[in-house]
Design an enzyme around this catalytic site. Structure first.
Site, PDB file in Angstrom:
ATOM      1  N   ARG B  10       0.836  -1.219   0.000  1.00 55.71           N
ATOM      2  CA  ARG B  10       0.000   0.000   0.000  1.00 55.71           C
ATOM      3  C   ARG B  10       0.863   1.259   0.000  1.00 55.71           C
ATOM      4  O   ARG B  10       0.502   2.277  -0.587  1.00 55.71           O
ATOM      5  CB  ARG B  10      -0.975   0.006   1.180  1.00 55.71           C
ATOM      6  CG  ARG B  10      -0.317  -0.068   2.532  1.00 55.71           C
ATOM      7  CD  ARG B  10      -1.353   0.016   3.647  1.00 55.71           C
ATOM      8  NE  ARG B  10      -0.770  -0.280   4.935  1.00 55.71           N
ATOM      9  CZ  ARG B  10      -1.080   0.343   6.060  1.00 55.71           C
ATOM     10  NH1 ARG B  10      -1.980   1.299   6.059  1.00 55.71           N
ATOM     11  NH2 ARG B  10      -0.518   0.006   7.202  1.00 55.71           N
ATOM     12  N   SER B  37      -4.992   5.059   5.436  1.00 56.22           N
ATOM     13  CA  SER B  37      -4.707   3.622   5.423  1.00 56.22           C
ATOM     14  C   SER B  37      -4.391   3.100   4.026  1.00 56.22           C
ATOM     15  O   SER B  37      -3.527   2.253   3.860  1.00 56.22           O
ATOM     16  CB  SER B  37      -5.898   2.837   5.977  1.00 56.22           C
ATOM     17  OG  SER B  37      -6.131   3.193   7.321  1.00 56.22           O
ATOM     18  N   GLU B  58     -18.938   3.856  -0.367  1.00 53.04           N
ATOM     19  CA  GLU B  58     -18.160   3.145  -1.387  1.00 53.04           C
ATOM     20  C   GLU B  58     -18.908   3.013  -2.705  1.00 53.04           C
ATOM     21  O   GLU B  58     -18.313   3.063  -3.786  1.00 53.04           O
ATOM     22  CB  GLU B  58     -17.768   1.763  -0.861  1.00 53.04           C
ATOM     23  CG  GLU B  58     -16.845   1.788   0.364  1.00 53.04           C
ATOM     24  CD  GLU B  58     -17.556   2.104   1.679  1.00 53.04           C
ATOM     25  OE1 GLU B  58     -18.814   2.078   1.712  1.00 53.04           O
ATOM     26  OE2 GLU B  58     -16.871   2.385   2.685  1.00 53.04           O
ATOM     27  N   PHE B  83     -14.633  -3.597   1.379  1.00 49.95           N
ATOM     28  CA  PHE B  83     -15.683  -2.620   1.055  1.00 49.95           C
ATOM     29  C   PHE B  83     -15.681  -2.284  -0.441  1.00 49.95           C
ATOM     30  O   PHE B  83     -16.729  -2.095  -1.045  1.00 49.95           O
ATOM     31  CB  PHE B  83     -15.512  -1.339   1.881  1.00 49.95           C
ATOM     32  CG  PHE B  83     -15.368  -1.600   3.355  1.00 49.95           C
ATOM     33  CD1 PHE B  83     -16.258  -2.447   4.009  1.00 49.95           C
ATOM     34  CD2 PHE B  83     -14.345  -1.022   4.094  1.00 49.95           C
ATOM     35  CE1 PHE B  83     -16.131  -2.704   5.373  1.00 49.95           C
ATOM     36  CE2 PHE B  83     -14.209  -1.274   5.451  1.00 49.95           C
ATOM     37  CZ  PHE B  83     -15.096  -2.120   6.093  1.00 49.95           C
ATOM     38  N   HIS B 109      -5.545  -3.550   2.553  1.00 51.11           N
ATOM     39  CA  HIS B 109      -5.994  -4.358   3.696  1.00 51.11           C
ATOM     40  C   HIS B 109      -6.725  -5.623   3.258  1.00 51.11           C
ATOM     41  O   HIS B 109      -7.777  -5.957   3.781  1.00 51.11           O
ATOM     42  CB  HIS B 109      -6.857  -3.521   4.633  1.00 51.11           C
ATOM     43  CG  HIS B 109      -6.066  -2.476   5.371  1.00 51.11           C
ATOM     44  ND1 HIS B 109      -5.431  -1.442   4.729  1.00 51.11           N
ATOM     45  CD2 HIS B 109      -5.805  -2.321   6.690  1.00 51.11           C
ATOM     46  CE1 HIS B 109      -4.815  -0.684   5.616  1.00 51.11           C
ATOM     47  NE2 HIS B 109      -5.008  -1.188   6.812  1.00 51.11           N
ATOM     48  N   ASP B 117      -8.442  -6.319  13.441  1.00 52.53           N
ATOM     49  CA  ASP B 117      -9.788  -5.848  13.097  1.00 52.53           C
ATOM     50  C   ASP B 117     -10.764  -7.012  12.910  1.00 52.53           C
ATOM     51  O   ASP B 117     -11.957  -6.854  13.098  1.00 52.53           O
ATOM     52  CB  ASP B 117      -9.759  -4.994  11.813  1.00 52.53           C
ATOM     53  CG  ASP B 117      -9.555  -3.517  12.110  1.00 52.53           C
ATOM     54  OD1 ASP B 117      -9.601  -3.130  13.295  1.00 52.53           O
ATOM     55  OD2 ASP B 117      -9.361  -2.739  11.156  1.00 52.53           O
ATOM     56  N   ARG B 167      -1.685  -4.655   4.109  1.00 51.00           N
ATOM     57  CA  ARG B 167      -1.437  -3.719   5.199  1.00 51.00           C
ATOM     58  C   ARG B 167       0.024  -3.738   5.650  1.00 51.00           C
ATOM     59  O   ARG B 167       0.607  -2.704   5.929  1.00 51.00           O
ATOM     60  CB  ARG B 167      -2.345  -4.105   6.359  1.00 51.00           C
ATOM     61  CG  ARG B 167      -2.047  -3.353   7.630  1.00 51.00           C
ATOM     62  CD  ARG B 167      -2.962  -3.817   8.757  1.00 51.00           C
ATOM     63  NE  ARG B 167      -2.623  -3.134   9.989  1.00 51.00           N
ATOM     64  CZ  ARG B 167      -2.475  -3.732  11.165  1.00 51.00           C
ATOM     65  NH1 ARG B 167      -2.678  -5.022  11.274  1.00 51.00           N
ATOM     66  NH2 ARG B 167      -2.151  -3.046  12.226  1.00 51.00           N
TER      67      ARG B 167
HETATM   68  C1  LIG Z   1     -18.473   0.233   4.965  1.00 51.38           C
HETATM   69  C2  LIG Z   1     -17.306   0.723   5.738  1.00 51.38           C
HETATM   70  N1  LIG Z   1     -16.453   1.587   5.168  1.00 51.38           N
HETATM   71  C3  LIG Z   1     -15.371   2.009   5.853  1.00 51.38           C
HETATM   72  C4  LIG Z   1     -15.131   1.560   7.118  1.00 51.38           C
HETATM   73  C5  LIG Z   1     -13.874   1.988   7.861  1.00 51.38           C
HETATM   74  N2  LIG Z   1     -14.226   2.855   8.980  1.00 51.38           N
HETATM   75  C6  LIG Z   1     -14.284   2.406  10.260  1.00 51.38           C
HETATM   76  S1  LIG Z   1     -14.751   3.578  11.351  1.00 51.38           S
HETATM   77  C7  LIG Z   1     -14.849   4.747  10.124  1.00 51.38           C
HETATM   78  C8  LIG Z   1     -15.241   6.151  10.458  1.00 51.38           C
HETATM   79  C9  LIG Z   1     -16.529   6.197  11.196  1.00 51.38           C
HETATM   80  O1  LIG Z   1     -16.891   7.491  11.550  1.00 51.38           O
HETATM   81  P1  LIG Z   1     -18.151   7.712  12.465  1.00 51.38           P
HETATM   82  O2  LIG Z   1     -19.315   6.972  11.906  1.00 51.38           O
HETATM   83  O3  LIG Z   1     -18.322   9.166  12.648  1.00 51.38           O
HETATM   84  O4  LIG Z   1     -17.760   6.961  13.813  1.00 51.38           O
HETATM   85  P2  LIG Z   1     -17.133   7.535  15.168  1.00 51.38           P
HETATM   86  O5  LIG Z   1     -16.705   8.941  14.952  1.00 51.38           O
HETATM   87  O6  LIG Z   1     -18.220   7.444  16.165  1.00 51.38           O
HETATM   88  O7  LIG Z   1     -15.999   6.629  15.517  1.00 51.38           O
HETATM   89  C10 LIG Z   1     -14.523   4.187   8.877  1.00 51.38           C
HETATM   90  C11 LIG Z   1     -14.496   4.922   7.615  1.00 51.38           C
HETATM   91  C12 LIG Z   1     -16.037   0.644   7.674  1.00 51.38           C
HETATM   92  N3  LIG Z   1     -15.867   0.119   8.883  1.00 51.38           N
HETATM   93  N4  LIG Z   1     -17.123   0.256   6.975  1.00 51.38           N
END
Ligand SMILES: Cc1ncc(C[n+]2csc(CCOP(=O)(O)OP(=O)(O)O)c2C)c(N)n1
Ligand SMILES: [Mg+2]
Lengths: 279, 316
Positions: B10, B37, B58, B83, B109, B117, B167
């Site tokens: 990556r 990432s 996505e 995703f 990843h 994870d 990763r």
């Molecule tokens: C479908 C999907 N895309 C990307 C991710 C990677 N991801 C994990 S947490 C996150 C950000 C989440 O932000 P938010 O919903 O505001 O959560 P918080 O601030 O409460 O942690 C992302 C993009 C994921 N888990 N699922």
């Protein structure tokens, strides 16, 4: 359930102790999501210790209320809640994310009683919550369904598909809490992909909306009580929160989305959380 | 091979994108809130006006990439493999592959080495679901050098491409003179007794396996099959004819990926015993990468077992 001041104080103390368990667990594991677990801690405390019906000895008890952590990366706060509620032993928390542990990086319903559905891929939990709510409507059962969503998570289109389902089928047994902490991974939500005005959006989709301080225990409990009285539509409680709430080390810091406290940060956080007892 | 030096594929992708952006101003990059990432953040820093963060959306990202492509841009769209290929599969099918657009999907990843994870995030099906799409090219680079070359080749290639990155830091296997061509396998060692056809991080494991097998008097070939589609059928057939037994090795389900693709060629044109090393119709789980490689039987030792089993089958 009307709660008095003493009960609110007890809930606040519960949340404080849960935060201690969360930061310890994350430090011990060395990987996991700190910010989004701490921003949702007060919400989770109110749900499990002032509102929801469940039996930790019988996780599949028919009369239970359902909870779905749609923002599955906040697993540490869910595991800590399940430990405090008696579903699992607190000693199990240190197995987080280890090979063979029931405490997977994201909640896994195959392994852990009390987890209704596996989550981790954002945007999918609300649809499942709608399904659970529909089933209970069909059975004329009184159970309620709760889901916690992230504000960044609202960017997923599926959330808005489910928003329509909830309103269309008048799912007044469904209540979501949006952890509106203003941050996601790549930065502030407003900078990455704006989702505001959040309350107007849910209202426009036909939901009953409340806008509250997500760290004010009395407000959270009152909002959950009010949501229960809403008829003919689902409820959205938009909770203004601070990502990483509980210690200056993490509060409002985007980098603590997916990093864990170092030894120094843990000590500082524990000190702040210990001192919070006297307040 | 310079096993001491290690680069994550990556990271190589992030650098290759910046270099490409400097050469071509039609290159645009999209991400879905994972730019730190996937390493598209490097491009975002250098060319902020040509970078679009679509947020956690996505499906929308793939559609937007298609729009950029028909308007004359060369879009690279990145997020985690699970995703990119799972959530947005039908957008990729309908809006990218069906109209045969030059959209480059580079996902990070992939596989169990995502680690802690857990299963929800460990993509073990992406090669299969991308490979089945008409017009799609599927590349799984083995190291940083090959990633750089694959990104350059993908940019030149007309049509959709899926490039899978990982990763963790992985050993550098190729020198600066390495020539990468889409659809062409690289034969590290021809071998005599069996041939290991590997992709991605499993190429380094295969090379280690060859060393241990040599000590036991077994001469196993090692072939880097970095393009999984179009597969280098000729290389598979030649290996089957030469060695009489094949072992595939991939950090992916044994169903539908490299093992599946090689099985199709062997069954139709060069019947030979086959052993597939990969994840055996299971989901991933949380743990640290190295432990998971052992848990899912993806290590060099497991490849050695596979080679012996394949040789045994040959004698039946
Ligand atoms: C479908 C999907 N895309 C990307 C991710 C990677 N991801 C994990 S947490 C996150 C950000 C989440 O932000 P938010 O919903 O505001 O959560 P918080 O601030 O409460 O942690 C992302 C993009 C994921 N888990 N699922
Ligand atoms: Mg957030």
């Amino acid at each position: 359930m009307a709660v008095n001041e003493a009960q609110i104080a007890a809930l606040k103390d519960r949340a404080r102790r849960m935060r201690i368990d969360i930061v310890k667990m994350l430090h011990g594991c060395g990987s996991g999501h700190t910010g989004g677990s701490l921003s949702a801690t007060d919400i989770m405390t109110a749900l499990y210790f002032a509102k929801m019906k469940y039996d930790p000895r019988k996780p599949d008890w028919k009369g239970r209320d359902f909870f779905i952590l749609s923002k599955g990366h906040a697993a540490p706060v869910l595991y800590t809640t399940l430990a405090h509620a008696g579903f699992i032993e607190t000693s199990e928390l240190c197995t987080l994310r280890k090979l063979g542990s029931r405490l997977q990086g994201h909640p896994d319903s195959k392994y852990l009683p009390g987890v209704e559905i596996s989550t981790g891929s954002l945007g999918q939990g609300l649809s499942v919550a709608c399904g659970v709510a529909l089933a209970h409507k069909l059975d004329k059962a009184p159970n309620r369904v709760y889901a916690v969503l992230g504000d960044g998570e609202l960017q997923e289109g599926q959330i808005w598909e489910a928003a329509m389902t909830g309103a269309h089928y008048k799912l007044d047994n469904l209540c979501i809490l949006v952890d509106n902490n203003g941050l996601q991974i790549d930065g502030p939500v407003a900078k990455v992909m704006g989702v505001e005005p959040i309350t107007d959006k849910w209202r426009a989709f036909g939901w009953d909306v409340q806008d509250i301080d997500g760290h004010d225990m009395a407000q959270i409990v009152a909002a959950l009580d009010k949501a229960e009285t809403v008829k003919g539509k689902p409820s959205a409680i938009v909770c203004r929160t601070v990502k990483g709430k509980g210690s200056k080390c993490f509060e409002g810091k985007v980098e603590f989305h997916g990093t864990t406290p170092s030894k120094e940060e843990l000590e500082m956080a524990l000190k702040e959380l210990d001192e919070a007892v006297c307040k | 091979m310079n096993q001491a030096q290690k680069i994550a594929t990556r990271d190589a992708y992030g650098d290759a994108l910046v270099a490409l952006g400097k050469k071509r101003n039609d290159v645009v990059v999209l991400d879905a809130d994972l730019s730190g990432s996937t390493k598209t953040s490097k491009f975002a820093k250098t060319f902020p006006e040509r970078f679009f963060n679509i947020g956690i959306a996505e499906q929308d990202m793939m559609g937007t990439a298609a729009g950029l492509a028909i308007a004359g841009k060369l879009p690279f769209a990145s997020t985690f493999a699970v995703f990119a290929t799972g959530r947005a599969w039908e957008q990729i099918r309908q809006s990218i592959c069906y109209p045969n657009l030059s959209v480059k999907i580079v996902a990070s990843h992939a596989g169990v080495t995502v680690g802690e994870d857990g299963g929800s995030h460990q993509s073990l099906e992406d090669i299969a679901v991308m490979r089945v799409l008409p017009n799609m090219t599927v590349i799984v680079p083995a190291d940083g050098i090959e990633t750089t070359l694959a990104i350059e080749a993908a940019a030149e290639h007309k049509g959709p491409c899926y490039v899978r990155t990982g990763r963790n830091k992985v050993p550098v296997l190729f020198g600066p003179d390495y020539q990468f061509k889409i659809g062409k396998a690289h034969v590290f060692h021809e071998g005599k007794d069996a041939a290991i056809i590997a992709a991605g991080i499993m190429v380094a494991e295969a090379l280690k396996a060859r060393e241990s097998l040599l000590a036991e008097g077994i001469d196993a070939g090692v072939i880097n099959m970095s393009t999984i589609k179009p597969l280098d059928d000729e290389a598979v057939k030649a290996a089957a004819t030469r060695c009489g037994a094949i072992v595939t090795a991939e950090e992916h389900s044994i169903i539908g990926g490299l093992g599946g693709a090689v099985a199709e060629v062997l069954a139709e044109s060069a019947p030979a015993p086959l052993v597939r090393i990969g994840v055996k119709d299971q989901f991933g789980t949380s743990g640290e990468s190295e432990g998971l490689m052992k848990h899912y039987k993806l290590s060099a030792a497991d490849i050695c077992e596979g080679v012996k089993e394949a040789i045994k089958k040959k004698k039946r």
